[in-house]
Design an enzyme around this catalytic site. Structure first.
Site, PDB file in Angstrom:
ATOM      1  CD  GLU A  47      17.426   6.197  -5.889  1.00 32.67           C
ATOM      2  OE1 GLU A  47      18.517   6.804  -5.851  1.00 32.67           O
ATOM      3  OE2 GLU A  47      16.337   6.764  -5.714  1.00 32.67           O
TER       4      GLU A  47
ATOM      5  CG  ASP B 192      12.329   6.183 -11.028  1.00 30.81           C
ATOM      6  OD1 ASP B 192      11.105   6.282 -10.797  1.00 30.81           O
ATOM      7  OD2 ASP B 192      13.125   7.112 -10.813  1.00 30.81           O
TER       8      ASP B 192
END
Ligand SMILES: CC(=O)N[C@@H](CCC[C@H](N)C(=O)O)C(=O)O
Length: 376
Positions: free
Chosen positions: A126, A67
Site C-alpha cells: 500500500e 503482500d
C-alpha cells in the site's frame, strides 16, 4: 496449520502498515517454520519472508507473491475477530492473500513440487512499495532467489467467489502518490485582510485539480486524480497558515502521467500567484503498471477454464495500482483478480470478503503452479 480460516482471522487482528509488519512477520514465520522440510529454505528480507521449496526435478523456478501490509483505516465490520490495532485494518484483502500463500507452503511441504516454487511474502504494497526494493535486493544479494516467472492474485469484491479474472497486457494502472503543501500567513479570523488563508487556497486548488482529468486528458484515455485527505488550520477562529492535500494519480500510460504532473505544477504555480503563498509538491512513491505477459495470462485463463469450481473471465483493466508491476516489468508473469463477493469495496472500513475464497484459490493456485510451464 490445518485451519486456514483461523489463521486468516488471526492475521486480520494484527494489521500493520508498510515496513512495520513485525508482528505479522513473526506470526508467519512461526507457522512456516513448523512446515519446514529438508527441501524448504526460509529467508528473511526486512519485514518480508521468502520461502523456497526446491523441486524434485526442477527445470525452472516459479514464483508466487503475496503482500502482507494493512491500511490506516478504523475497522467497522463488527466481526468478532476485528482488528486489535486501533486505526488499522486489513481492508484490501492482504490477510486473505497471506493465508493462501501459507496454504501453498503447507501444500508443497506435504507434496514436493517438480519445479522449484518460491513464495514471496512482500511488505509495504500500500506504500511506500516493497516490491521494487525486494527485487533489487534479490538481484544483487540473492540471484538464486529470483524466479523465472511469477504470479500473484488480488481479491475483487464485485465478483462471485470462484471467478478468476485477468487479461494479457495492462491489468492495473501506473500510480503516483501526491502530496501538496501550502504555506501562507496565519492570523486572527476577524482580520482576513492581514493574512494569507491556506484553507481557502487549498480548497480552490483541490477543485482545480479535478479539472485535469476532465479538461486535459483525452476522453478516450483514462486517468484519475484523487485527493483522499485534506488538512488545514488549527481551530475555528484562527486563519490557517498551512494546508496539505494528499492524493494519488492513476494513468494508463507514462505519457499521461507526465501530462498530469505538468498540469499539477501549473495549477500549484497559479495558486502561489493567486493566494500569495508557497506551494510545494512531493510525488512520494510511484508504481509501474501491472503488465501481464501474454503467455502467462493465457496460461492462467486456460487453466481456470478447465479447473472445477472456478470461472475464467477475461476482464478489462482497472485503475487500481499494485507494486507487483515492478516484478512484471522485469520477469514474465501475471496477476489475477479473484472473486470475494462483498458489498463493500477495497479500502472500505466495512469490507468483509467471503472466506470461501481461501479454499477455492488455494486449490486453484497450487495446481496451477504444479503444472505451469514456461514454454507455449
Ligand atoms: C490494490 C490496491 O488497492 N493498491 C493500492 C496501491 C497504492 C499505491 C500508492 N500508495 C498510491 O496511492 O498511489 C491502490 O490504492 O490502488
Amino acid at each position: 496449520m490445518e485451519n486456514l480460516l483461523e489463521i486468516r482471522r488471526e492475521l486480520h487482528k494484527i494489521p500493520e502498515i508498510g515496513f512495520q509488519e513485525e508482528k505479522t512477520q513473526k506470526y508467519l514465520l512461526a507457522i512456516i517454520e513448523k512446515l519446514w522440510k529438508p527441501y524448504i529454505q526460509i529467508d528473511v528480507w526486512r519485514t518480508g519472508i521468502i520461502v523456497t521449496i526446491k523441486g524434485s526435478d526442477p527445470q525452472f523456478k516459479v514464483g508466487w507473491r503475496t503482500d502482507i501490509d494493512g491500511l490506516p483505516i478504523q475497522e467497522n465490520t463488527g466481526v468478532s475477530y476485528e482488528s486489535e490495532h486501533q486505526g488499522f485494518m486489513h481492508a484490501c484483502g492482504h490477510d486473505f492473500h497471506m493465508t493462501i500463500a501459507l496454504g501453498l507452503v503447507q501444500a508443497f511441504s506435504k507434496k514436493q513440487p517438480e519445479n522449484t516454487v518460491i513464495i514471496y511474502f512482500q511488505p509495504a504494497e500500500e506504500g511506500p512499495g516493497g516490491a521494487k526494493p525486494m527485487l533489487e535486493w534479490l538481484r544483487s544479494e540473492r540471484p538464486d532467489l529470483v524466479p523465472d516467472a511469477i504470479f500473484a492474485l488480488h481479491i475483487a469484491p464485485e465478483y462471485p467467489v470462484g471467478t478468476i479474472a485477468t487479461r494479457a497486457g495492462m491489468l492495473f494502472a501506473n500510480t503516483s502518490e501526491l502530496f501538496i503543501d501550502l504555506k501562507g500567513f496565519g492570523g486572527h479570523a476577524a482580520y482576513p485582510h492581514n493574512t494569507r488563508d491556506m484553507t481557502v487556497a487549498a480548497a480552490n486548488l483541490m477543485i482545480q485539480l479535478q479539472t485535469i482529468v476532465s479538461r486535459n486528458i483525452n476522453p478516450l484515455d483514462s486517468a484519475v486524480v484523487t485527493i483522499g485527505k485534506m488538512t488545514s488550520g488549527t481551530v475555528q477562529n484562527i486563519i490557517a497558515e498551512n494546508a496539505r492535500l494528499e492524493g494519488t494519480i492513476r494513468t494508463m500510460s507514462a505519457e499521461s502521467m507526465k501530462l498530469i504532473k505538468k498540469r499539477i505544477k501549473a495549477l500549484c504555480r497559479a495558486t502561489e500567484i493567486a493566494y500569495e503563498c508557497e506551494v510545494t509538491i512531493d510525488y512520494g512513491s510511484s508504481y509501474y503498471q501491472v503488465e501481464n505477459e501474454t503467455h502467462c495470462a493465457h496460461a492462467l485463463l486456460d487453466f481456470a477454464e478447465r479447473f472445477p469450481g472456478v470461472d475464467a473471465y477475461e476482464c478489462p483493466p482497472a485503475m487500481t495500482g499494485e507494486d507487483f508491476g515492478f516484478f512484471l516489468k522485469e520477469l514474465p508473469g501475471a496477476m489475477f483478480w479473484t472473486g470475494a463477493n462483498t458489498a463493500y469495496g477495497l479500502h472500505h472500513s466495512a469490507i468483509q470478503p467471503d472466506e470461501d475464497l481461501i479454499a477455492v484459490n488455494l486449490q486453484f493456485v497450487e495446481h496451477f503452479l504444479r503444472i505451469f510451464t514456461l514454454s507455449e
